[in-house]
Enzyme design. Structure first.
Site, PDB file in Angstrom:
ATOM      1  N   TYR A 144       0.848  -1.189   0.000  1.00 51.87           N
ATOM      2  CA  TYR A 144       0.000   0.000   0.000  1.00 51.87           C
ATOM      3  C   TYR A 144       0.885   1.239   0.000  1.00 51.87           C
ATOM      4  CZ  TYR A 144      -3.571   3.365   1.500  1.00 51.87           C
ATOM      5  OH  TYR A 144      -4.430   4.441   1.591  1.00 51.87           O
ATOM      6  N   ASP A 239       9.191   2.907   0.074  1.00 50.98           N
ATOM      7  CA  ASP A 239       8.104   3.531   0.821  1.00 50.98           C
ATOM      8  C   ASP A 239       8.287   3.135   2.280  1.00 50.98           C
ATOM      9  OD1 ASP A 239       5.846   4.234   2.147  1.00 50.98           O
ATOM     10  OD2 ASP A 239       4.439   3.318   0.728  1.00 50.98           O
ATOM     11  N   LYS A 267       3.595   8.758   9.022  1.00 48.43           N
ATOM     12  CA  LYS A 267       3.386   8.131  10.339  1.00 48.43           C
ATOM     13  C   LYS A 267       4.365   8.642  11.410  1.00 48.43           C
ATOM     14  CE  LYS A 267       0.545   4.621   8.402  1.00 48.43           C
ATOM     15  NZ  LYS A 267       0.625   3.917   7.140  1.00 48.43           N
TER      16      LYS A 267
END
Ligand SMILES: *Cc1c(COP(=O)(O)O)cnc(C)c1O
Length: 428
Positions: A144, A239, A267
């Site tokens: 994702y 990522d 995050k």
């Protein structure tokens, strides 16, 4: 446990917010039941609107590496807020956090801050396309990278949980530039590269996958991708929205000693405020506007509250030499305890773990890619999820999510968690 107020709040929310939530995985669609409305959180615990306390293994889906309402972050945000919450002008704080991030992460010279992980990955791919003057990208099934169009092809976690790995609204024109590969399968990547010679701008990957459960790369996989990229003038994008500042202070580049060309963050880097970032060497970053032709912008990018939170977070991580080891030990302890409890009750399972990421799969085969992750028994997971919730343990409401271990967890909390598994295992 009673969820009276949460139920009422969910009902009201559904009238005015699609599905009652502002991000789909929060809705409990995959596991059934009423989503819990959070009221407050402190350290390892989250408290809901009904007054229930949970040991939290979601931790805002990753950011709360050092626990909820972490005092240095809270103090920094409160202090900054009094001096104005946004200016749309450069601030000294942005340079300070950029310098620290560049000093912590290997192989990057410059970093740009954005507002989410989605934005970071979307911008990284645009930059890679602008830099290489090629259009296609390779992504891996089950990874994702946020919800921008190019990535909603076999996207992991939320999208899979809802049964929409490929979203309507993504045009065929966009989809055709995203090539799909199998995680941990180098020969599959080689085939794709050979079939698309001189067309691929970038390979984007979660260097430790966390959106199909936790799936570490097999030995040689990341090194192999590096070699393929070098041989074909392709940029390798890590990522690290989930793994950055978590699996090592320099992320997976440091942990596995493999260099990426562009790295994406989110995050943890925001300490719980909306922050993302992407970074690379000078030659690549200098392609960005206003220095170069690749456009990227944001009214609230580098927002002072967000930067204050991020800076306090990164400083704490940077200063705490024992942190990564402590997290590793706690996660290992949890792993052993859960495995023992499930084994005693003959519950078929596989546990994946690396650093402070761990996932429990109700499947007997090794979980190494999306297909093997999808083989897990979802009925067992549902029972496990609700059983744990009832015992006051909050894990993600999807079998495709990683548990995020926070340093705020004590061994008493871990024992309470293991005891909960023991208590429910016979009914799984
Ligand atoms: C969470 C996540 C994103 C998206 O970040 P948002 O802040 O939710 O947009 C991208 N990549 C990975 C690996 C993630 O875990």
């Amino acid at each position: 446990m009673l969820y009276k107020r949460s139920s009422a709040l969910f009902k009201a929310a559904k009238d005015v917010i699609p599905g009652g939530v502002n991000s789909p995985v929060r809705a409990f669609s995959a596991v059934g039941g009423t989503p819990i409305f959070a009221k407050s959180a402190k350290g390892a615990y989250v408290y809901d609107e009904d007054g229930n306390r949970f040991i939290d293994y979601i931790n805002s889906w990753g950011p709360m590496l050092l626990g909820h309402a972490f005092p240095p972050v809270v103090d920094a945000v409160v202090e900054k807020a009094k001096a104005g919450t946004s200016f749309g002008m450069p601030t000294a704080l942005e340079t300070e956090i950029a310098e620290l991030a560049v000093s912590m992460v290997p192989n990057i010279d410059k970093i740009r801050f954005v507002n989410s992980g989605t934005e970071a990955c979307m911008s990284a791919v645009r930059l890679a396309r602008g830099f290489t003057k090629k259009d296609k990208i390779i992504k891996f099934a089950g990874c994702y990278h946020g919800h921008s169009d190019s990535f909603l092809i076999a996207a992991g976690s939320g999208a899979v949980t809802l049964g929409t790995p490929n979203s309507p609204g993504v045009t065929e024109g966009t989809a055709k530039d995203t090539l799909l590969a199998k995680y941990n399968d180098l020969s599959n990547v080689k085939e794709l590269v050979e079939a698309n010679i001189n067309e691929i701008a970038a390979i984007i990957i979660e260097p430790v996958a966390g959106n199909m459960g936790c799936i570490p790369p097999v030995d040689g996989f990341l090194e192999g991708l590096r070699a393929i990229c070098d041989a074909n003038d392709i940029l390798l994008i890590f990522d690290e929205v989930m793994t950055g500042f978590r699996l090592a202070k320099g992320g997976v580049q440091e942990l596995k000693n493999v260099d990426a060309d562009i790295v994406c963050f989110g995050k943890v880097v925001g300490g719980g405020l909306p922050v993302g970032a992407f970074a690379a060497r000078d030659e690549i970053m200098n392609h960005l506007a206003p220095l170069g032709p690749v456009y990227q912008a944001g009214t609230l990018s580098g927002n002072p509250l967000a930067m204050a939170a991020g800076l306090a977070m990164l400083k704490s991580i940077d200063a705490d030499k024992g942190l990564m080891n402590r997290l590793d030990e706690k996660t290992k302890y949890l792993h052993n305890g859960i495995a023992d409890a499930l084994n005693k009750n003959k519950v078929t399972h596989t546990i994946n773990r690396i650093g402070s990421m761990i996932s429990v799969h109700f499947s007997e085969d090794a979980v190494v890619d999306f297909d093997s992750s999808a083989k897990g028994n979802n009925e067992t997971f549902k029972k496990f999820f609700h059983g744990m919730l009832d015992k006051g343990i909050y894990i993600a409401p999807s079998a495709f999510e990683t548990w995020f271990i926070t340093d705020a967890l004590t061994y008493l909390d871990l024992n309470e968690t293991i005891a909960a598994v023991e208590a429910i295992a016979k009914d799984l």
